[in-house]
Write a protein that holds these residues in place. Structure first.
Motif, PDB file in Angstrom:
ATOM      1  N   ALA A  40       1.069  -1.204  -0.022  1.00  0.00           N
ATOM      2  CA  ALA A  40       0.134   0.096  -0.151  1.00  0.00           C
ATOM      3  C   ALA A  40       0.798   1.223  -0.097  1.00  0.00           C
ATOM      4  O   ALA A  40       0.339   2.527  -0.086  1.00  0.00           O
ATOM      5  N   CYS A  41       2.053   1.180   0.289  1.00  0.00           N
ATOM      6  CA  CYS A  41       2.941   2.285   0.200  1.00  0.00           C
ATOM      7  C   CYS A  41       3.483   2.733  -1.281  1.00  0.00           C
ATOM      8  O   CYS A  41       4.036   3.789  -1.445  1.00  0.00           O
ATOM      9  N   PHE A  42       2.912   2.045  -2.411  1.00  0.00           N
ATOM     10  CA  PHE A  42       3.455   2.163  -3.636  1.00  0.00           C
ATOM     11  C   PHE A  42       2.196   2.515  -4.515  1.00  0.00           C
ATOM     12  O   PHE A  42       1.125   2.182  -4.318  1.00  0.00           O
ATOM     13  N   VAL A  43       2.502   3.572  -5.449  1.00  0.00           N
ATOM     14  CA  VAL A  43       1.271   3.858  -6.429  1.00  0.00           C
ATOM     15  C   VAL A  43       1.290   2.490  -7.176  1.00  0.00           C
ATOM     16  O   VAL A  43       2.012   1.818  -7.331  1.00  0.00           O
ATOM     17  N   PRO A  44       0.112   2.451  -7.710  1.00  0.00           N
ATOM     18  CA  PRO A  44      -0.579   1.015  -8.472  1.00  0.00           C
ATOM     19  C   PRO A  44       0.612   0.679  -9.554  1.00  0.00           C
ATOM     20  O   PRO A  44       0.755  -0.561  -9.988  1.00  0.00           O
ATOM     21  N   ASP A  45       1.223   1.617 -10.417  1.00  0.00           N
ATOM     22  CA  ASP A  45       2.040   1.230 -11.432  1.00  0.00           C
ATOM     23  C   ASP A  45       3.557   1.620 -10.945  1.00  0.00           C
ATOM     24  O   ASP A  45       4.364   1.839 -11.822  1.00  0.00           O
ATOM     25  N   ALA A  46       3.998   1.459  -9.961  1.00  0.00           N
ATOM     26  CA  ALA A  46       5.213   1.596  -9.382  1.00  0.00           C
ATOM     27  C   ALA A  46       6.103   0.677  -9.868  1.00  0.00           C
ATOM     28  O   ALA A  46       5.806  -0.370 -10.350  1.00  0.00           O
ATOM     29  N   HIS A  47       7.424   0.780  -9.811  1.00  0.00           N
ATOM     30  CA  HIS A  47       8.423   0.152 -10.261  1.00  0.00           C
ATOM     31  C   HIS A  47       9.624  -0.190  -9.215  1.00  0.00           C
ATOM     32  O   HIS A  47       9.849   0.895  -8.517  1.00  0.00           O
ATOM     33  N   VAL A  48      10.101  -1.247  -9.129  1.00  0.00           N
ATOM     34  CA  VAL A  48      11.202  -1.515  -8.157  1.00  0.00           C
ATOM     35  C   VAL A  48      12.251  -2.065  -9.200  1.00  0.00           C
ATOM     36  O   VAL A  48      12.051  -3.190  -9.729  1.00  0.00           O
ATOM     37  N   ILE A  49      13.406  -1.718  -8.863  1.00  0.00           N
ATOM     38  CA  ILE A  49      14.639  -2.399  -9.554  1.00  0.00           C
ATOM     39  C   ILE A  49      15.586  -2.961  -8.271  1.00  0.00           C
ATOM     40  O   ILE A  49      16.160  -2.164  -7.407  1.00  0.00           O
ATOM     41  N   ASP A  50      15.799  -4.312  -8.165  1.00  0.00           N
ATOM     42  CA  ASP A  50      16.714  -4.747  -7.106  1.00  0.00           C
ATOM     43  C   ASP A  50      17.587  -5.908  -7.759  1.00  0.00           C
ATOM     44  O   ASP A  50      17.020  -6.980  -8.425  1.00  0.00           O
ATOM     45  N   GLU A  51      18.630  -5.943  -7.515  1.00  0.00           N
ATOM     46  CA  GLU A  51      19.509  -7.042  -8.104  1.00  0.00           C
ATOM     47  C   GLU A  51      19.544  -7.063  -9.617  1.00  0.00           C
ATOM     48  O   GLU A  51      19.724  -8.384 -10.027  1.00  0.00           O
ATOM     49  N   GLY A  52      19.118  -6.126 -10.238  1.00  0.00           N
ATOM     50  CA  GLY A  52      19.134  -6.102 -11.904  1.00  0.00           C
ATOM     51  C   GLY A  52      17.823  -6.508 -12.257  1.00  0.00           C
ATOM     52  O   GLY A  52      17.672  -6.464 -13.591  1.00  0.00           O
TER      53      GLY A  52
ATOM     54  N   SER B 218      13.617  -6.004 -12.610  1.00  0.00           N
ATOM     55  CA  SER B 218      12.737  -4.931 -12.541  1.00  0.00           C
ATOM     56  C   SER B 218      11.220  -5.755 -12.209  1.00  0.00           C
ATOM     57  O   SER B 218      10.908  -6.722 -12.721  1.00  0.00           O
ATOM     58  N   TYR B 219      10.560  -5.029 -11.338  1.00  0.00           N
ATOM     59  CA  TYR B 219       9.353  -5.433 -11.086  1.00  0.00           C
ATOM     60  C   TYR B 219       8.301  -4.154 -11.199  1.00  0.00           C
ATOM     61  O   TYR B 219       8.472  -3.199 -10.722  1.00  0.00           O
ATOM     62  N   HIS B 220       7.243  -4.340 -11.709  1.00  0.00           N
ATOM     63  CA  HIS B 220       6.204  -3.339 -12.181  1.00  0.00           C
ATOM     64  C   HIS B 220       4.831  -3.745 -11.647  1.00  0.00           C
ATOM     65  O   HIS B 220       4.304  -4.813 -11.697  1.00  0.00           O
ATOM     66  N   GLY B 221       4.308  -2.762 -11.023  1.00  0.00           N
ATOM     67  CA  GLY B 221       3.030  -2.868 -10.437  1.00  0.00           C
ATOM     68  C   GLY B 221       3.080  -3.476  -9.195  1.00  0.00           C
ATOM     69  O   GLY B 221       4.023  -4.209  -8.735  1.00  0.00           O
ATOM     70  N   VAL B 222       1.894  -3.390  -8.544  1.00  0.00           N
ATOM     71  CA  VAL B 222       1.944  -3.889  -7.002  1.00  0.00           C
ATOM     72  C   VAL B 222       1.789  -5.464  -6.889  1.00  0.00           C
ATOM     73  O   VAL B 222       2.252  -6.107  -5.876  1.00  0.00           O
ATOM     74  N   ALA B 223       1.290  -6.192  -7.984  1.00  0.00           N
ATOM     75  CA  ALA B 223       1.521  -7.465  -7.880  1.00  0.00           C
ATOM     76  C   ALA B 223       2.869  -8.237  -7.898  1.00  0.00           C
ATOM     77  O   ALA B 223       3.282  -8.923  -7.182  1.00  0.00           O
ATOM     78  N   GLU B 224       3.639  -7.684  -8.866  1.00  0.00           N
ATOM     79  CA  GLU B 224       4.999  -8.094  -9.079  1.00  0.00           C
ATOM     80  C   GLU B 224       5.748  -7.662  -7.814  1.00  0.00           C
ATOM     81  O   GLU B 224       6.628  -8.124  -7.407  1.00  0.00           O
ATOM     82  N   ILE B 225       5.599  -6.320  -7.144  1.00  0.00           N
ATOM     83  CA  ILE B 225       6.228  -6.020  -6.116  1.00  0.00           C
ATOM     84  C   ILE B 225       5.931  -6.767  -4.845  1.00  0.00           C
ATOM     85  O   ILE B 225       6.861  -7.200  -3.994  1.00  0.00           O
ATOM     86  N   ARG B 226       4.777  -7.235  -4.668  1.00  0.00           N
ATOM     87  CA  ARG B 226       4.395  -8.303  -3.720  1.00  0.00           C
ATOM     88  C   ARG B 226       5.203  -9.541  -3.908  1.00  0.00           C
ATOM     89  O   ARG B 226       5.648  -9.967  -2.884  1.00  0.00           O
ATOM     90  N   ALA B 227       5.018 -10.201  -5.065  1.00  0.00           N
ATOM     91  CA  ALA B 227       5.859 -11.282  -5.326  1.00  0.00           C
ATOM     92  C   ALA B 227       7.425 -11.140  -5.031  1.00  0.00           C
ATOM     93  O   ALA B 227       7.709 -12.075  -4.287  1.00  0.00           O
ATOM     94  N   TRP B 228       7.818 -10.060  -5.334  1.00  0.00           N
ATOM     95  CA  TRP B 228       9.336  -9.667  -4.941  1.00  0.00           C
ATOM     96  C   TRP B 228       9.487  -9.940  -3.533  1.00  0.00           C
ATOM     97  O   TRP B 228      10.573 -10.460  -2.972  1.00  0.00           O
ATOM     98  N   ARG B 229       8.709  -9.176  -2.741  1.00  0.00           N
ATOM     99  CA  ARG B 229       8.816  -9.126  -1.286  1.00  0.00           C
ATOM    100  C   ARG B 229       8.652 -10.709  -0.491  1.00  0.00           C
ATOM    101  O   ARG B 229       9.270 -10.888   0.410  1.00  0.00           O
TER     102      ARG B 229
END
Length: 126
Positions: A44-56, A58-69
């Protein structure tokens, strides 16, 4: 005032600095949710279309960010200490962290770069 360490069920240690007010509330909430293992609050800290880059990767959107965490929580146990916060732009912050755990190498210092939009995280680069 010295940092305060808080143990959590995920074996993450979050360090908070009582006299640091430079980090915006949403960044503080992100680390608190991470330490508590509260994925709903973290996402919930992220906008719906947020992106994260970790260890090269990329994770786009909250569903991918949840799976990453979820993947991080299931693979590694670690402690995280926040060692500094720097505002680098109007809506940009760098949070310096020190991690120790059972990940490859066992110890790492990382700069986590946050970009914000409308009070939420729009990008996180680790």
């Amino acid at each position: 005032m010295p940092p305060t360490k808080v143990e959590t069920a995920l074996s993450v240690v979050a360090t908070t600095f009582d006299d640091v007010t430079i980090a915006p509330d949403i960044v503080n909430r992100y680390y608190a949710a991470s330490s508590a293992g509260d994925l709903d609050t973290l996402v919930a800290c992220f906008v719906p279309d947020a992106h994260v880059i970790d260890e090269g990767q990329s994770y786009h959107g909250v569903a991918e960010i949840r799976a990453w965490r979820e993947s991080l929580a299931s693979r590694f146990t670690y402690t995280l200490d926040i060692t500094g916060v720097e505002r680098t732009g109007e809506d940009a912050y760098v949070v310096s962290t020190h991690l120790e755990g059972d990940f490859p190498g066992g110890v790492v210092d990382l700069d986590q770069r946050f970009s914000l939009v409308d009070g939420l995280i729009s990008a996180l680069r680790i």
